[in-house]
Enzyme design. Structure first.
Site, PDB file in Angstrom:
ATOM      1  N   CYS A  31      67.097  26.393   2.121  1.00 48.26           N
ATOM      2  CA  CYS A  31      68.355  26.345   1.380  1.00 48.26           C
ATOM      3  C   CYS A  31      68.793  24.889   1.306  1.00 48.26           C
ATOM      4  CB  CYS A  31      69.402  27.193   2.092  1.00 48.26           C
ATOM      5  SG  CYS A  31      71.063  26.948   1.458  1.00 48.26           S
ATOM      6  N   HIS A  88      74.488  29.081   7.051  1.00 48.03           N
ATOM      7  CA  HIS A  88      73.900  29.690   5.853  1.00 48.03           C
ATOM      8  C   HIS A  88      74.387  31.112   5.559  1.00 48.03           C
ATOM      9  CE1 HIS A  88      70.869  30.256   2.764  1.00 48.03           C
ATOM     10  NE2 HIS A  88      70.525  31.387   3.334  1.00 48.03           N
ATOM     11  N   ASN A 128      82.200  32.654  -7.064  1.00 48.67           N
ATOM     12  CA  ASN A 128      81.527  33.930  -7.298  1.00 48.67           C
ATOM     13  C   ASN A 128      80.847  34.271  -5.992  1.00 48.67           C
ATOM     14  OD1 ASN A 128      82.098  33.834 -10.084  1.00 48.67           O
ATOM     15  ND2 ASN A 128      80.234  32.653 -10.486  1.00 48.67           N
ATOM     16  N   HIS A 139      74.500  31.218   0.823  1.00 45.89           N
ATOM     17  CA  HIS A 139      75.249  30.178   1.533  1.00 45.89           C
ATOM     18  C   HIS A 139      76.706  30.147   1.034  1.00 45.89           C
ATOM     19  CE1 HIS A 139      74.710  26.470   4.021  1.00 45.89           C
ATOM     20  NE2 HIS A 139      75.977  26.409   3.642  1.00 45.89           N
ATOM     21  N   HIS A 141      79.820  29.231  -0.549  1.00 44.17           N
ATOM     22  CA  HIS A 141      80.183  28.120  -1.431  1.00 44.17           C
ATOM     23  C   HIS A 141      81.026  28.610  -2.605  1.00 44.17           C
ATOM     24  CE1 HIS A 141      76.763  29.765  -3.692  1.00 44.17           C
ATOM     25  NE2 HIS A 141      77.203  29.110  -4.750  1.00 44.17           N
ATOM     26  N   GLN A 143      82.819  26.766  -6.491  1.00 36.43           N
ATOM     27  CA  GLN A 143      82.477  25.791  -7.524  1.00 36.43           C
ATOM     28  C   GLN A 143      83.747  25.179  -8.117  1.00 36.43           C
ATOM     29  OE1 GLN A 143      79.186  26.891 -10.232  1.00 36.43           O
ATOM     30  NE2 GLN A 143      79.324  28.932  -9.342  1.00 36.43           N
TER      31      GLN A 143
END
Ligand SMILES: [Zn+2]
Ligand SMILES: [Zn+2]
Length: 315
Positions: A31, A88, A128, A139, A141, A143
């Site tokens: 990753c 992760h 999302n 992982h 996260h 945006q």
């Protein structure tokens, strides 16, 4: 390189980024967001990472549409990945309030930074999460899309807020919040600075919105204590969503803020959550009526979903 094409029937821009088709399915045991991958620092808490498959890029042509039917223009902007945590497989709901506070602090710093970019008109912070949403990377996260124009749903909200202010001399969102607090049936959770409720007009099953109690437009205007309360209510909601059916809820989390440029006194900071799980075993699909007509079919009742979420412990 990306471009924008004008949809003359719906009067909106379509972002065309051919390189997004090359998005890789990641190898199972590697990753890029993990410390040690060589792509990120060996030690980080939260991190802005450039989106390798961006819809808006700083090296695209500037946004400068000419008149015409088949018009196109440059998609100059910025797309970031916001790495929430180095671990992760950690679901966002399992991150501590302190850690969410770091994410919120990073959002604010980046929001202010991108706002100084001359080409950027709107800074869209979102997440999302879940395979059902199409997320290829577990992982944790989110945006940031920094748009060179104001996207259509935001424009609609700005117009609604301006019209309501003109006609009623009050903030549309403050009014909705006041009504929801007085009614109480759709409230889910609240703290000193924020209130979460299922809106009367929810489109997704279990959709909720977080409104700030105080009237302001963006992260940039938030106090330190509000930022901490924001972290706390996001954490509480994420735990509720993941506890509701006993597995991580596939959802979209959207920060709705005033545009980057100009004065928008009628706009009011809020966060939208769009879960797509309509029961423990069924997904809500955005299908013909939603995509083609623009009318959402929601087969859940806001008051019932609010009660379910209210009773679901934030653990
Ligand atoms: Zn990872
Ligand atoms: Zn307001």
């Amino acid at each position: 390189m990306s471009e924008l094409r004008w949809h003359p029937l719906l009067r909106q821009w379509v972002a065309v980024a051919a390189n997004r088709q090359d998005r890789p399915q990641m190898p199972k045991d590697w990753c890029p967001f993990d410390p040690g991958s060589g792509r990120v620092p060996s030690d980080y808490d939260v991190l802005i990472y450039p989106n390798d498959f961006a819809a808006f890029t700083p090296d695209s042509e500037p946004f400068s549409p000419e008149p015409g039917l088949f018009r196109k223009t440059g998609a100059r902007g910025v797309c970031d990945v916001v790495l929430y945590h180095p671990q992760h497989n950690l679901p966002p709901s399992a991150m501590s309030v302190d850690h969410w506070r770091k994410v919120a602090g990073l959002w604010r710093r980046r929001f202010v930074e991108l706002g100084t970019h001359p080409d950027i008109q709107y800074i869209y912070i979102f997440e999302n999460t879940g395979v059902a949403i199409g997320v290829t990377m577990p992982h944790p996260h989110g945006q940031i899309y920094a748009f060179p124009f104001i996207p259509p749903f935001i424009q609609t909200e700005l117009d609604s807020a301006a019209n309501h202010f003109r006609d009623q001399n009050e903030c549309l969102y403050c009014r909705i919040l006041k009504e929801e607090l007085a009614d109480g049936r759709r409230l889910v959770t609240e703290n000193a600075a924020f209130v979460d409720f299922v809106p009367f007009f929810a489109r997704y099953p279990g959709e909720t919105q977080i409104y700030s109690r105080r009237h302001f437009g963006s992260l940039a205007q938030m106090t330190e204590s509000e930022l901490s309360e924001l972290a706390a209510i996001i954490k509480a909601m994420r735990m509720k969503y993941d506890s509701l059916y006993g597995f991580p809820m596939p959802l979209m989390m959207i920060l709705r803020q005033a545009p980057a440029k100009g004065d928008w006194p009628e706009f009011h900071f809020h966060i939208d959550f769009y879960p797509i799980q309509r029961s423990a075993t069924k997904l809500k699909y955005i299908a013909g009526v939603e995509s083609g007509a623009g009318t959402f079919l929601n087969d859940t009742i806001a008051e019932e979903k609010a009660e379910e979420l209210r009773k679901t412990p934030p653990v």
